[in-house]
Design a protein around this motif. Structure first.
Motif, PDB file in Angstrom:
ATOM      1  N   PRO A  40      -1.235  -8.106  -2.197  1.00 51.81           N
ATOM      2  CA  PRO A  40      -0.563  -9.386  -1.904  1.00 51.81           C
ATOM      3  C   PRO A  40      -0.067  -9.475  -0.457  1.00 51.81           C
ATOM      4  CG  PRO A  40       0.319  -8.391  -3.923  1.00 51.81           C
ATOM      5  CD  PRO A  40      -0.594  -7.390  -3.309  1.00 51.81           C
ATOM      6  N   LEU A  41       0.329  -8.353   0.109  1.00 49.88           N
ATOM      7  CA  LEU A  41       0.793  -8.345   1.505  1.00 49.88           C
ATOM      8  C   LEU A  41      -0.365  -8.652   2.455  1.00 49.88           C
ATOM      9  CD1 LEU A  41       3.044  -5.155   1.307  1.00 49.88           C
ATOM     10  CD2 LEU A  41       3.796  -7.541   1.236  1.00 49.88           C
ATOM     11  N   LEU A  42      -1.533  -8.102   2.153  1.00 53.18           N
ATOM     12  CA  LEU A  42      -2.710  -8.377   2.987  1.00 53.18           C
ATOM     13  C   LEU A  42      -3.146  -9.833   2.864  1.00 53.18           C
ATOM     14  CD1 LEU A  42      -4.822  -5.134   2.475  1.00 53.18           C
ATOM     15  CD2 LEU A  42      -3.122  -5.645   4.241  1.00 53.18           C
ATOM     16  N   HIS A  43      -2.986 -10.406   1.676  1.00 57.04           N
ATOM     17  CA  HIS A  43      -3.304 -11.828   1.505  1.00 57.04           C
ATOM     18  C   HIS A  43      -2.381 -12.693   2.371  1.00 57.04           C
ATOM     19  CE1 HIS A  43      -6.499 -11.764  -1.447  1.00 57.04           C
ATOM     20  NE2 HIS A  43      -5.847 -10.817  -2.108  1.00 57.04           N
ATOM     21  N   GLU A  44      -1.132 -12.277   2.541  1.00 57.18           N
ATOM     22  CA  GLU A  44      -0.216 -13.005   3.437  1.00 57.18           C
ATOM     23  C   GLU A  44      -0.724 -12.984   4.870  1.00 57.18           C
ATOM     24  OE1 GLU A  44       4.063 -12.356   3.211  1.00 57.18           O
ATOM     25  OE2 GLU A  44       3.766 -11.385   1.257  1.00 57.18           O
ATOM     26  N   LEU A  50      -5.039 -14.063  10.367  1.00 59.08           N
ATOM     27  CA  LEU A  50      -5.325 -12.797  11.050  1.00 59.08           C
ATOM     28  C   LEU A  50      -6.565 -12.129  10.479  1.00 59.08           C
ATOM     29  CD1 LEU A  50      -1.643 -11.595  11.086  1.00 59.08           C
ATOM     30  CD2 LEU A  50      -2.995 -12.152  13.117  1.00 59.08           C
ATOM     31  N   LEU A  51      -7.350 -11.522  11.359  1.00 54.39           N
ATOM     32  CA  LEU A  51      -8.455 -10.676  10.923  1.00 54.39           C
ATOM     33  C   LEU A  51      -7.863  -9.367  10.419  1.00 54.39           C
ATOM     34  CD1 LEU A  51     -10.991 -10.986  13.869  1.00 54.39           C
ATOM     35  CD2 LEU A  51     -11.420 -11.630  11.502  1.00 54.39           C
ATOM     36  N   LEU A  52      -8.418  -8.810   9.356  1.00 55.22           N
ATOM     37  CA  LEU A  52      -7.962  -7.522   8.831  1.00 55.22           C
ATOM     38  C   LEU A  52      -9.107  -6.522   8.958  1.00 55.22           C
ATOM     39  CD1 LEU A  52      -6.058  -8.590   5.592  1.00 55.22           C
ATOM     40  CD2 LEU A  52      -5.196  -8.362   7.927  1.00 55.22           C
ATOM     41  N   ILE A  53      -8.868  -5.484   9.764  1.00 55.75           N
ATOM     42  CA  ILE A  53      -9.901  -4.500  10.045  1.00 55.75           C
ATOM     43  C   ILE A  53      -9.350  -3.108   9.741  1.00 55.75           C
ATOM     44  CG2 ILE A  53     -11.398  -3.516  11.820  1.00 55.75           C
ATOM     45  CD1 ILE A  53     -11.225  -6.316  13.225  1.00 55.75           C
ATOM     46  N   VAL A  54     -10.004  -2.428   8.833  1.00 55.22           N
ATOM     47  CA  VAL A  54      -9.609  -1.079   8.452  1.00 55.22           C
ATOM     48  C   VAL A  54     -10.255  -0.104   9.428  1.00 55.22           C
ATOM     49  CG1 VAL A  54      -9.694   0.670   6.630  1.00 55.22           C
ATOM     50  CG2 VAL A  54      -9.448  -1.760   6.038  1.00 55.22           C
ATOM     51  N   THR A  55      -9.475   0.879   9.875  1.00 47.50           N
ATOM     52  CA  THR A  55     -10.009   1.934  10.738  1.00 47.50           C
ATOM     53  C   THR A  55      -9.664   3.282  10.120  1.00 47.50           C
ATOM     54  OG1 THR A  55      -8.013   2.008  12.117  1.00 47.50           O
ATOM     55  CG2 THR A  55      -9.794   0.552  12.844  1.00 47.50           C
ATOM     56  N   PRO A  83      -8.576  -7.904   0.835  1.00 47.33           N
ATOM     57  CA  PRO A  83      -9.243  -8.952   1.625  1.00 47.33           C
ATOM     58  C   PRO A  83      -9.475  -8.527   3.074  1.00 47.33           C
ATOM     59  CG  PRO A  83      -6.909  -9.430   1.507  1.00 47.33           C
ATOM     60  CD  PRO A  83      -7.139  -8.179   0.677  1.00 47.33           C
ATOM     61  N   VAL A  84     -10.313  -7.504   3.277  1.00 47.15           N
ATOM     62  CA  VAL A  84     -10.555  -7.020   4.637  1.00 47.15           C
ATOM     63  C   VAL A  84     -11.826  -7.625   5.205  1.00 47.15           C
ATOM     64  CG1 VAL A  84      -9.266  -4.882   4.250  1.00 47.15           C
ATOM     65  CG2 VAL A  84     -11.726  -4.896   3.885  1.00 47.15           C
ATOM     66  N   ASP A  85     -11.828  -7.821   6.517  1.00 44.37           N
ATOM     67  CA  ASP A  85     -12.981  -8.395   7.199  1.00 44.37           C
ATOM     68  C   ASP A  85     -13.988  -7.341   7.630  1.00 44.37           C
ATOM     69  OD1 ASP A  85     -12.230 -11.276   7.357  1.00 44.37           O
ATOM     70  OD2 ASP A  85     -10.479 -10.417   8.349  1.00 44.37           O
ATOM     71  N   ILE A 166       4.910  -5.892   7.128  1.00 47.62           N
ATOM     72  CA  ILE A 166       4.107  -7.120   7.094  1.00 47.62           C
ATOM     73  C   ILE A 166       4.951  -8.317   7.534  1.00 47.62           C
ATOM     74  CG2 ILE A 166       2.798  -8.701   5.615  1.00 47.62           C
ATOM     75  CD1 ILE A 166       1.426  -5.921   6.250  1.00 47.62           C
ATOM     76  N   GLU A 167       6.190  -8.361   7.076  1.00 46.26           N
ATOM     77  CA  GLU A 167       7.110  -9.429   7.489  1.00 46.26           C
ATOM     78  C   GLU A 167       7.272  -9.432   9.013  1.00 46.26           C
ATOM     79  OE1 GLU A 167      11.819  -9.949   6.890  1.00 46.26           O
ATOM     80  OE2 GLU A 167      10.681  -9.732   5.018  1.00 46.26           O
ATOM     81  N   LYS A 168       7.358  -8.243   9.614  1.00 44.83           N
ATOM     82  CA  LYS A 168       7.501  -8.133  11.073  1.00 44.83           C
ATOM     83  C   LYS A 168       6.234  -8.632  11.774  1.00 44.83           C
ATOM     84  CE  LYS A 168       9.851  -6.881  14.686  1.00 44.83           C
ATOM     85  NZ  LYS A 168      11.076  -7.606  15.057  1.00 44.83           N
ATOM     86  N   VAL A 169       5.063  -8.278  11.269  1.00 46.92           N
ATOM     87  CA  VAL A 169       3.807  -8.766  11.860  1.00 46.92           C
ATOM     88  C   VAL A 169       3.776 -10.288  11.823  1.00 46.92           C
ATOM     89  CG1 VAL A 169       1.301  -8.884  11.592  1.00 46.92           C
ATOM     90  CG2 VAL A 169       2.461  -6.691  11.360  1.00 46.92           C
ATOM     91  N   LEU A 170       4.105 -10.859  10.684  1.00 47.85           N
ATOM     92  CA  LEU A 170       4.094 -12.315  10.549  1.00 47.85           C
ATOM     93  C   LEU A 170       5.095 -12.967  11.499  1.00 47.85           C
ATOM     94  CD1 LEU A 170       3.721 -12.544   6.679  1.00 47.85           C
ATOM     95  CD2 LEU A 170       1.976 -13.070   8.409  1.00 47.85           C
ATOM     96  N   GLN A 171       6.235 -12.337  11.672  1.00 53.12           N
ATOM     97  CA  GLN A 171       7.238 -12.849  12.607  1.00 53.12           C
ATOM     98  C   GLN A 171       6.716 -12.788  14.043  1.00 53.12           C
ATOM     99  OE1 GLN A 171      10.578 -10.222  13.129  1.00 53.12           O
ATOM    100  NE2 GLN A 171      11.923 -11.864  13.828  1.00 53.12           N
ATOM    101  N   LEU A 172       6.089 -11.677  14.402  1.00 60.73           N
ATOM    102  CA  LEU A 172       5.593 -11.499  15.770  1.00 60.73           C
ATOM    103  C   LEU A 172       4.432 -12.431  16.100  1.00 60.73           C
ATOM    104  CD1 LEU A 172       5.718  -7.608  16.010  1.00 60.73           C
ATOM    105  CD2 LEU A 172       7.181  -9.228  17.255  1.00 60.73           C
ATOM    106  N   CYS A 173       3.652 -12.821  15.096  1.00 63.23           N
ATOM    107  CA  CYS A 173       2.499 -13.691  15.395  1.00 63.23           C
ATOM    108  C   CYS A 173       2.762 -15.158  15.059  1.00 63.23           C
ATOM    109  CB  CYS A 173       1.245 -13.181  14.703  1.00 63.23           C
ATOM    110  SG  CYS A 173       1.229 -13.364  12.929  1.00 63.23           S
ATOM    111  N   SER A 174       3.996 -15.489  14.725  1.00 63.83           N
ATOM    112  CA  SER A 174       4.309 -16.885  14.432  1.00 63.83           C
ATOM    113  C   SER A 174       4.214 -17.706  15.711  1.00 63.83           C
ATOM    114  CB  SER A 174       5.703 -17.008  13.817  1.00 63.83           C
ATOM    115  OG  SER A 174       6.693 -16.806  14.802  1.00 63.83           O
ATOM    116  N   PRO A 175       3.907 -19.000  15.604  1.00 61.09           N
ATOM    117  CA  PRO A 175       3.792 -19.850  16.800  1.00 61.09           C
ATOM    118  C   PRO A 175       5.062 -19.832  17.646  1.00 61.09           C
ATOM    119  CG  PRO A 175       2.922 -20.996  14.883  1.00 61.09           C
ATOM    120  CD  PRO A 175       3.555 -19.714  14.388  1.00 61.09           C
ATOM    121  N   HIS A 176       6.229 -19.774  17.003  1.00 60.29           N
ATOM    122  CA  HIS A 176       7.487 -19.739  17.748  1.00 60.29           C
ATOM    123  C   HIS A 176       7.588 -18.462  18.582  1.00 60.29           C
ATOM    124  CE1 HIS A 176      11.650 -20.360  18.827  1.00 60.29           C
ATOM    125  NE2 HIS A 176      11.951 -19.162  18.325  1.00 60.29           N
TER     126      HIS A 176
END
Length: 181
Positions: A40-44, A50-55, A83-85, A166-176
């Motif tokens: 569910p976090l990856l779906h967010e 965002l592209l999701l790429i596993v390394t 849901p990885v790309d 995940i919450e931090k990633v979403l915050q950092l990539c928000s338009p604001h």
């Protein structure tokens, strides 16, 4: 150019095995236990565009401890669950001096060319110092889950759990946030 989230496979998407105080990669499908709570976090992240790429480093291939067929079976299960790309693998060991073996940035650079990724607006999620160093070398932001494997390299963020990360990633990539940068 778009941002991506690079996700370390072992310890984030699958549950780690620990032997002699070191994380050990699973070598067979029956050792490969996915951390399905992450889905569910990856779906967010996907919903945020965002592209999701596993390394992953998988030196068991070059050492002869793991077959490519078995690794492919594990990765098919991973792709069918999350849901990885893309999923990028370095099959080499340190002695091979491969430019894609983390902490070198080769896997991220490969993905940037393949997917049109802006590494400066991208993130690396892991629980290991090698991925933090990979992020630094590639110009991406590292977000690490608190673990015994963080080392003493530069970390942009160390957070207590994946949900907070995940919450931090979403915050950092928000338009604001992007407008403030």
């Amino acid at each position: 150019m778009k941002p991506a989230v690079f996700i370390e496979r072992d310890g984030i998407l699958n549950k780690p095995r620990v032997e002699r105080q070191h994380q050990v990669s699973p070598l067979t499908l029956d050792q490969f236990h996915l951390n399905t709570e992450v889905a569910p976090l990856l779906h967010e992240l996907k919903a945020a565009g965002l592209l999701l790429i596993v390394t992953t480093n998988q030196p068991g291939i070059s050492r002869g401890h793991q077959s490519r067929r078995e690794l492919d079976r594990m990765h098919l299960l991973l792709r069918n669950t999350f849901p990885v790309d893309d999923l990028l693998v370095c099959p080499h060991e340190d002695a091979d001096r491969c430019p894609c073996r983390k902490p070198k940035p080769g896997l991220l650079i490969e993905a940037a060319h393949k997917w049109g990724v802006d590494l400066n607006r991208s993130f690396v999620i892991s629980d290991k110092w090698q991925d933090a160093e990979t992020a630094r070398r590639a110009g991406a932001t590292s977000l690490l889950v608190q673990s015994p494997w963080l080392g003493d390299v530069h970390h942009d963020f160390v957070l207590p759990d994946l949900a907070t990360l995940i919450e931090k990633v979403l915050q950092l990539c928000s338009p604001h946030s992007l407008a403030m940068a």
